[in-house]
Each structure stands twice: as C-alpha cells, then as structure tokens.
Design a protein around this motif. Structure first.
Motif, PDB file in Angstrom:
ATOM      1  N   ASP A 201      -0.445  -1.018   4.170  1.00 44.48           N
ATOM      2  CA  ASP A 201       0.543  -0.744   3.113  1.00 44.48           C
ATOM      3  C   ASP A 201       1.859  -0.260   3.711  1.00 44.48           C
ATOM      4  OD1 ASP A 201      -0.847   1.519   3.889  1.00 44.48           O
ATOM      5  OD2 ASP A 201      -1.228   2.264   1.876  1.00 44.48           O
ATOM      6  N   LYS A 230       4.605  -2.931   1.969  1.00 46.24           N
ATOM      7  CA  LYS A 230       5.889  -2.411   1.479  1.00 46.24           C
ATOM      8  C   LYS A 230       7.020  -3.419   1.677  1.00 46.24           C
ATOM      9  CE  LYS A 230       7.391   0.368   5.505  1.00 46.24           C
ATOM     10  NZ  LYS A 230       8.463  -0.382   6.106  1.00 46.24           N
ATOM     11  N   LEU A 286      -0.218   1.395  -3.817  1.00 48.65           N
ATOM     12  CA  LEU A 286       0.315   0.094  -3.393  1.00 48.65           C
ATOM     13  C   LEU A 286      -0.844  -0.848  -3.056  1.00 48.65           C
ATOM     14  CD1 LEU A 286       2.710  -1.696  -2.794  1.00 48.65           C
ATOM     15  CD2 LEU A 286       2.968  -0.598  -0.560  1.00 48.65           C
ATOM     16  N   CYS A 289      -2.305  -1.906  -6.197  1.00 46.76           N
ATOM     17  CA  CYS A 289      -1.448  -2.934  -6.805  1.00 46.76           C
ATOM     18  C   CYS A 289      -1.779  -4.314  -6.208  1.00 46.76           C
ATOM     19  CB  CYS A 289       0.005  -2.553  -6.563  1.00 46.76           C
ATOM     20  SG  CYS A 289       1.159  -3.640  -7.366  1.00 46.76           S
TER      21      CYS A 289
END
Ligand SMILES: Cc1cc2nc3c(=O)[nH]c(=O)nc-3n(C[C@H](O)[C@H](O)[C@H](O)COP(=O)(O)O)c2cc1C
Length: 459
Positions: A201, A230, A286, A289
């Motif tokens: 991430d 990211k 994240l 997600c």
C-alpha cells in the motif's frame, strides 16, 4: 436512552442494513436512534475535522453505539474501515471507552463471522462494553421468525445498556513487535519465466515493511516488480451499486485507473505478494479498498492458479481472524498460498529465513501449478455462491451466472443421476434387516474398494 447508529453502508440511508435498524427503532420507541452515515460521508470526514468531531460528540452523548454495516469482502467496507482508523488517528478513543456496543450486519452469510470478530476486536481495543453481534441474511426482515429473533436481540441489548452489563472481552490488547528487521543472506531465486509482482500500500510508512519488501524484491532474479497502491489512481471505495454484476464493468471505469491496474498488472502476474502493515485489526483501509474494488469481477476467481504470499508488519500472529480472512479469500479464489511472513514471527534472522523460504516456495509451486486442495472455506464458500447466483441473485449477477455455467460450477448434487438411482435402491434395500446387517459388515471394505482401482492407475 440514546443509541448512536454508525452506518457502515456506502449507500447511506438507501441501505438494506439500515432497514434492520429501522425495525429495531420501531420496536423500541423508548430508545432514540441517532444515525451517522460515516461510510457514505468518509471523504468529508477525512478532510473536515469539524464534521468528524460532530460525530464524535454525537457518540459521546449517546448511551450506546450500534455498529450497523453490510459485509464487504469478509469484513467492513473500506470507507467504514477508514472511519475506524480516524478514531485512532485523531485520538477520539475516549468517547468510546466503557460504552455499550453491538453490531448488526446484513450479508449473504459469506464469512459474516470474520466481520463480527473484527468489529468485536475493534470494540475491545476501544474498551467498549461489547454486547454481541447479529448477522442478518439480506432477506431475513421478510420472515416473521427472523423479525422475532431480531426483536429478541434488540431486547437483550437494551437490557444490557440499562443494566450496564460488563462485556466479556474476547481480544487481548495487541503488542507491537519490537524487532528491527535487517536484510541478510539473500540467496537468489530464479523466477524461471514466472512474473512476480509485489503490491504494497505505502512503502515509506513503515521501516520494517519497507526493508522486508525490498529484501523480497531482491531475492528474485530477475528482481520482482513492485507497485505501491498509493500510486494507483483510485478515486474512491466501492459504492455497492452492483452495476458490475451485468458484465464485470465497474462504475468507475474510465474515471480512474483501478480496473486497468487489476486487469493489466494483477491478472497477468503468476506470483503476487500482498504487503502492508497492520492498522487496527486488519491491513490499511487502502488495502481494503483494493479488495472491495475488485468486486467488479463479481464472484469469479480472478486470482485463480496464482501463488499469493503475504508480507506484513505488525502483530499479525496475534490476529488469527486476519489470517483466516486471507486464507479463506485465497481459497475461494482458487489461488495457492506461498506463505505469511510478518515481523512478529521472531528475530530478524528468522524473518530473513522465512522470506527466503516463501520466495522459493512461490516459484516451486507456480512451476508445478500446485494449488492446495480446497478446505472447508472453499468448499462451503463455493456452494454458498453457487446457490445464491443460481437463485435469487442471478438477475443482478448475470456475468457470474455465465461464468458459473461455462466453468461447471453449477455442480448441484441433484444432477448426479447415477448416484440418485444407486442411493434410492440402497436405502430401500437396507430397510431389510438381513441386508442392513450385511451392509454394515461390508461398509469398511466397500469404502476402500474404489481406491484399489485408483491405485492401479498410472496418472
Ligand atoms: C463489494 C461487496 C462485497 C461484499 N462482500 C460480502 C461478503 O464478504 N460476504 C457477504 O455475505 N456478503 C457480501 N456482500 C453483500 C452485502 O453485504 C449485502 O448485499 C448487504 O446486505 C448490503 O447491505 P447495504 O445495502 O446496507 O449496503 C458484498 C457486497 C459488495 C457490494
């Protein structure tokens, strides 16, 4: 009595789960339910501290908290997960301390208990008085018996609030590992043409994670590809709109880069490592997600035949629920597991050995095409999806229906005509006492007879 309802559906009020909470609201007029759409409004709550603090004050003013959310990939949706992270990041934990809490979820009962374990653990970390979890199947509200059951749960929860019943703690506080990882003794592992991808991430967030990932990356020859989530253009979490059910096209398609990333990077890799740090009782929101947004593939196994490894920084070995979530998810995906390596498994030297071993294992398994046999997770999970997609969910998940048909996944036992005939005859015959006696006498030998034939085969 005031109950703060933390709505964990990205659909806000137009949510199945909220209808169950409204049911409780109707049945218990003595309680005032105050709704907070925390998942729907997460972007605002992240940016606008005043809006976040208003919710925290609302929780502070309430006598109890009801975590009400839909299941998303065995846990909560990424937006709700982010809200939980904000509670800790913004030091809003004191308002939760000692408050009675319960959760109500809706789902199709696929790993509902792992989500309940998760929220129970979060409540224990927040030192709340966790009363219990209620798992409603999406359509339970339509059934009289289930409405009666939900009402009983509500009654018991309200009684616990009134009486201040203390919680039975199910989770000990997590202890962060103290080890400082340093890479050493790297023995190159030839990838032999296999495409190796490490997805993390955020590499710079955690020094141990960064060093473990870099060590793993360099173990492969040629070096494994590394992608940071990211840096992937992700506009937001899954909205739960289910538009993808028709033909596996996400509503974000063309608006961000996620589908493209999944289709071009993830689906083309042979070996994938999932790397991240523990945030509360899961990885980061994240990462959540990532999993939620992969839902555009419906219930089709988009990681099928890949080897998956996990590199985790934090108290992973104290969160058995998380290991179970990953093992179950990968099982249902029909993917192989190369291993779990976390920095709480031992000393730096031991972590080095584990990373080295996971790297070689991933290539060896990938070369042989070895996927471990399905365990309960996959066997049961696939049956649950099979029945749901064949039945009630088919109009929504038409792409899944096509896939299940094409891949022989509608393997209903009623279709085994030979065994239906044999079974009927055997059941009838064993009603005769003499036949039953003979049947019982021979049962052990008959059970291994088919194996004798299999043992003669060369393949
Ligand atoms: C992205 C996504 C992931 C889901 N994951 C699960 C799951 O892991 N287990 C399950 O039983 N249901 C799962 N579901 C189904 C939802 O939990 C269920 O439809 C729920 O009732 C929706 O509630 P809501 O209308 O309040 O959002 C998922 C749905 C979506 C959209």
């Amino acid at each position: 009595m005031k109950i703060a309802v933390l709505n964990g559906s990205p659909k806000g009020e137009v949510s199945v789960t909220m209808q169950y909470v409204h049911f409780l609201e109707q049945r218990f007029p003595e309680a005032e339910f105050k709704f907070f759409d925390v998942a729907l409004k997460i972007k605002k709550l992240e940016k606008d501290d005043k809006a976040f603090q208003e919710i925290i004050s609302g929780i502070g003013a309430a006598d109890a908290v009801l975590w009400a959310f839909p299941l998303y990939f065995l846990v909560v949706c990424s937006q709700y997960k982010r809200f939980i992270e904000l509670i800790f990041e913004k030091n809003a934990t004191p308002v939760f301390r000692g408050k009675p809490a319960a959760c109500v979820t809706t789902s199709i009962n696929f790993f509902d208990y792992t989500a309940h374990n998760y929220i129970n653990a979060v409540c224990d970390d927040l030192q709340m008085n966790y009363f219990g979890s209620y798992s409603a199947e999406m359509n339970d509200l339509l059934k009289t018996k289930e409405r009666q059951r939900l009402k009983k749960f509500g009654e018991l929860f309200i009684k616990a609030i009134k009486e201040g019943t203390p919680a039975i703690r199910n989770n000990k506080p997590l202890v962060a590992p103290e080890v400082v990882f340093e890479a050493e003794k790297i023995t190159p592992v030839e990838t032999e043409g296999k495409k190796v991808l490490i997805v993390v991430d955020n590499l710079t967030e955690n020094p141990n994670l960064q060093k473990m990932v870099e060590r793993l990356q360099q173990t492969f020859s040629p070096t494994a590809e590394l992608v940071q989530l990211k840096d992937v253009d992700i506009k937001g979490g899954c909205l739960g709109c289910i538009q993808c059910g028709f033909d596996n096209v996400c509503v974000y398609e063309g608006k961000d880069g996620f589908s493209d990333f999944l289709n071009t990077k993830i689906k083309t890799a042979d070996i994938i490592f999932i790397a991240g740090a523990i945030h509360d009782r899961y990885l980061s929101s994240l990462w959540k997600c990532f999993f939620d947004r992969s839902f555009f593939n419906g219930h089709t196994p988009f990681l099928k035949d890949k080897q998956i490894g996990f590199v985790i920084s934090g108290p992973f070995n104290q969160i058995y629920n998380l290991r179970e979530i990953f093992e179950a998810s990968m099982g249902v995906q029909q993917a192989g597991i190369a291993g779990f390596v976390s920095d709480d498994l031992g000393s730096s030297a031991e972590i080095n050995i584990a990373l080295q071993s996971m790297a070689s294992r991933s290539v060896a398994q990938s070369k042989l095409g070895y996927i471990s046999p399905p365990t309960f997770y996959q066997v049961a999970g696939n049956k649950l999806f099979r029945d749901a997609i064949w039945g009630r969910l088919r109009p929504v998940f038409q792409a899944d229906h096509r896939y299940y048909k094409e891949h022989g996944m509608y393997n209903f036992p009623q279709k085994h005509y030979k065994w239906r005939i044999i079974n009927s005859i055997l059941v009838l015959l064993t009603k005769i006492p003499a036949v039953r006696r003979e049947f019982i006498k021979r049962i052990k030998v008959e059970m291994i007879k088919p194996c004798a034939n299999a043992l003669k085969k060369t393949e």
